[in-house]
Design a protein around this motif. Structure first.
Motif, mmCIF file in Angstrom:
data_model
loop_
_atom_site.group_PDB
_atom_site.id
_atom_site.type_symbol
_atom_site.label_atom_id
_atom_site.label_comp_id
_atom_site.label_asym_id
_atom_site.label_seq_id
_atom_site.Cartn_x
_atom_site.Cartn_y
_atom_site.Cartn_z
ATOM 1 N N LYS A 282 -14.331 97.949 -39.466
ATOM 2 C CA LYS A 282 -13.160 98.269 -38.651
ATOM 3 C C LYS A 282 -12.973 97.225 -37.548
ATOM 4 C CE LYS A 282 -10.783 101.939 -36.244
ATOM 5 N NZ LYS A 282 -10.683 103.378 -36.038
ATOM 6 N N LEU A 283 -14.064 96.809 -36.908
ATOM 7 C CA LEU A 283 -13.972 95.756 -35.890
ATOM 8 C C LEU A 283 -13.357 94.488 -36.465
ATOM 9 C CD1 LEU A 283 -17.410 95.885 -34.028
ATOM 10 C CD2 LEU A 283 -15.170 96.263 -33.031
ATOM 11 N N VAL A 284 -13.892 94.058 -37.595
ATOM 12 C CA VAL A 284 -13.406 92.828 -38.224
ATOM 13 C C VAL A 284 -11.943 92.969 -38.619
ATOM 14 C CG1 VAL A 284 -13.675 91.336 -40.246
ATOM 15 C CG2 VAL A 284 -15.681 92.064 -38.969
ATOM 16 N N THR A 285 -11.566 94.124 -39.162
ATOM 17 C CA THR A 285 -10.177 94.350 -39.570
ATOM 18 C C THR A 285 -9.229 94.282 -38.380
ATOM 19 O OG1 THR A 285 -10.932 95.735 -41.397
ATOM 20 C CG2 THR A 285 -8.630 95.972 -40.738
ATOM 21 N N ILE A 286 -9.597 94.915 -37.289
ATOM 22 C CA ILE A 286 -8.766 94.895 -36.080
ATOM 23 C C ILE A 286 -8.602 93.455 -35.584
ATOM 24 C CG2 ILE A 286 -8.701 95.525 -33.621
ATOM 25 C CD1 ILE A 286 -10.090 98.184 -34.454
ATOM 26 N N ILE A 287 -9.708 92.754 -35.458
ATOM 27 C CA ILE A 287 -9.678 91.388 -34.923
ATOM 28 C C ILE A 287 -8.892 90.467 -35.844
ATOM 29 C CG2 ILE A 287 -11.082 89.385 -34.318
ATOM 30 C CD1 ILE A 287 -13.280 91.472 -33.472
ATOM 31 N N LYS A 288 -9.179 90.518 -37.145
ATOM 32 C CA LYS A 288 -8.494 89.628 -38.090
ATOM 33 C C LYS A 288 -6.993 89.888 -38.137
ATOM 34 C CE LYS A 288 -11.843 88.351 -41.645
ATOM 35 N NZ LYS A 288 -12.138 88.478 -43.080
ATOM 36 N N SER A 289 -6.597 91.142 -38.259
ATOM 37 C CA SER A 289 -5.175 91.432 -38.437
ATOM 38 C C SER A 289 -4.353 91.063 -37.207
ATOM 39 C CB SER A 289 -4.967 92.901 -38.810
ATOM 40 O OG SER A 289 -5.382 93.751 -37.776
ATOM 41 N N THR B 185 -5.157 89.021 -34.592
ATOM 42 C CA THR B 185 -5.163 87.592 -34.247
ATOM 43 C C THR B 185 -4.358 86.771 -35.247
ATOM 44 O OG1 THR B 185 -7.300 87.305 -35.363
ATOM 45 C CG2 THR B 185 -7.348 87.628 -32.967
ATOM 46 N N ALA B 186 -4.451 87.096 -36.536
ATOM 47 C CA ALA B 186 -3.689 86.355 -37.549
ATOM 48 C C ALA B 186 -2.186 86.497 -37.319
ATOM 49 C CB ALA B 186 -4.058 86.837 -38.946
ATOM 50 N N ARG B 187 -1.759 87.710 -37.042
ATOM 51 C CA ARG B 187 -0.330 87.934 -36.797
ATOM 52 C C ARG B 187 0.176 87.096 -35.619
ATOM 53 N NH1 ARG B 187 0.899 93.795 -35.344
ATOM 54 N NH2 ARG B 187 0.290 93.073 -33.290
ATOM 55 N N GLU B 188 -0.603 87.076 -34.549
ATOM 56 C CA GLU B 188 -0.188 86.314 -33.368
ATOM 57 C C GLU B 188 -0.255 84.801 -33.598
ATOM 58 O OE1 GLU B 188 1.203 87.538 -30.469
ATOM 59 O OE2 GLU B 188 1.279 89.308 -31.757
ATOM 60 N N VAL B 189 -1.276 84.340 -34.313
ATOM 61 C CA VAL B 189 -1.379 82.896 -34.598
ATOM 62 C C VAL B 189 -0.181 82.442 -35.412
ATOM 63 C CG1 VAL B 189 -2.666 81.155 -35.900
ATOM 64 C CG2 VAL B 189 -3.883 82.694 -34.366
ATOM 65 N N PHE B 190 0.189 83.201 -36.456
ATOM 66 C CA PHE B 190 1.330 82.823 -37.281
ATOM 67 C C PHE B 190 2.634 82.881 -36.496
ATOM 68 C CE2 PHE B 190 -0.778 83.859 -41.612
ATOM 69 C CZ PHE B 190 -1.339 82.593 -41.635
ATOM 70 N N LYS B 191 2.741 83.833 -35.563
ATOM 71 C CA LYS B 191 3.960 83.966 -34.767
ATOM 72 C C LYS B 191 4.097 82.824 -33.761
ATOM 73 C CE LYS B 191 4.650 88.081 -33.128
ATOM 74 N NZ LYS B 191 4.571 89.260 -32.239
ATOM 75 N N LYS B 192 2.995 82.461 -33.099
ATOM 76 C CA LYS B 192 3.064 81.478 -32.005
ATOM 77 C C LYS B 192 2.701 80.062 -32.415
ATOM 78 C CE LYS B 192 2.446 85.043 -28.593
ATOM 79 N NZ LYS B 192 1.539 85.781 -27.757
ATOM 80 N N CYS B 193 2.100 79.894 -33.578
ATOM 81 C CA CYS B 193 1.739 78.561 -34.079
ATOM 82 C C CYS B 193 2.223 78.424 -35.526
ATOM 83 C CB CYS B 193 0.228 78.346 -34.011
ATOM 84 S SG CYS B 193 -0.498 78.484 -32.388
ATOM 85 N N PRO B 194 3.527 78.262 -35.736
ATOM 86 C CA PRO B 194 4.057 78.238 -37.106
ATOM 87 C C PRO B 194 3.529 77.076 -37.960
ATOM 88 C CG PRO B 194 5.790 77.777 -35.500
ATOM 89 C CD PRO B 194 4.563 78.149 -34.733
ATOM 90 N N HIS B 195 3.062 76.014 -37.325
ATOM 91 C CA HIS B 195 2.512 74.889 -38.094
ATOM 92 C C HIS B 195 1.268 75.295 -38.883
ATOM 93 C CE1 HIS B 195 0.124 74.765 -34.383
ATOM 94 N NE2 HIS B 195 -0.812 74.130 -35.095
ATOM 95 N N VAL B 196 0.541 76.300 -38.389
ATOM 96 C CA VAL B 196 -0.656 76.769 -39.076
ATOM 97 C C VAL B 196 -0.278 77.454 -40.392
ATOM 98 C CG1 VAL B 196 -2.617 78.352 -38.925
ATOM 99 C CG2 VAL B 196 -1.984 76.983 -36.951
ATOM 100 N N LYS B 197 0.801 78.223 -40.366
ATOM 101 C CA LYS B 197 1.245 78.908 -41.580
ATOM 102 C C LYS B 197 1.615 77.886 -42.661
ATOM 103 C CE LYS B 197 3.713 82.967 -42.963
ATOM 104 N NZ LYS B 197 4.207 84.220 -42.487
ATOM 105 N N LYS B 198 2.204 76.775 -42.259
ATOM 106 C CA LYS B 198 2.539 75.720 -43.223
ATOM 107 C C LYS B 198 1.274 75.090 -43.795
ATOM 108 C CE LYS B 198 7.023 74.500 -41.329
ATOM 109 N NZ LYS B 198 7.819 73.494 -40.635
#
Length: 147
Positions: free
Chosen positions: A76-83, A85-98
């Motif tokens: 559960k800890l890993v799921t919370i952290i991964k989900s 942080t990933a959502r925010e990274v993709f939202k604020k750093c679109p170059h990473v998604k590419k």
């Protein structure tokens, strides 16, 4: 620094070392991603019973030293952290998604280890033996030697 977490019927100090690799082990972690992950983790602390004692990064994985409560399993800890942080990274750093071909930020796997506040396994074994007057070892798990 970790603290004792006091609840109505228990007191705990559960500390975990988590290592989360980026998808495909790609070197996508830069200063911008570090900043987003750190800010997201401080927001996670406000909403969940998770305290980030330390966060460290390499170019393709992140180390977390996390304190939490027993009702949160490692999964559960890993799921919370991964989900989150990933959502925010993709939202604020679109170059990473590419760089990751529009897929996921984190790899499916992770490394997890518990961290002792008061010592290692050997020290805890000595502590248990020193309690009371007539300590009797009832079980010990030793790996079998072949040959």
């Amino acid at each position: 620094m970790s603290e004792f977490i006091h609840k109505s019927h228990n007191v705990t100090v559960l500390i975990y070392h988590l290592v989360l690799p980026a998808k495909y082990r790609r070197a996508v972690v830069d200063a911008g991603v570090d900043r987003v992950i750190t800010l997201t983790c401080t927001e996670i602390e406000k909403r969940y019973e998770i305290k980030f004692l330390e966060i460290g990064s390499d170019e393709n994985h992140i180390h977390f030293l996390v304190q939490s409560v027993p009702m949160y399993s490692i999964t559960k800890l890993v799921t919370i952290i991964k989900s989150l942080t990933a959502r925010e990274v993709f939202k604020k750093c679109p170059h990473v998604k590419k760089q990751l071909w529009g897929g996921e930020f984190w790899s499916d796997g992770y490394f997890s280890s518990t961290v002792g506040k008061h010592g290692d396994e050997t020290m805890l074994r000595k502590y248990v033996k020193s309690q009371g007057n007539n300590y009797e070892q009832l079980h010990s798990d030793h790996q079998l030697a072949i040959f």
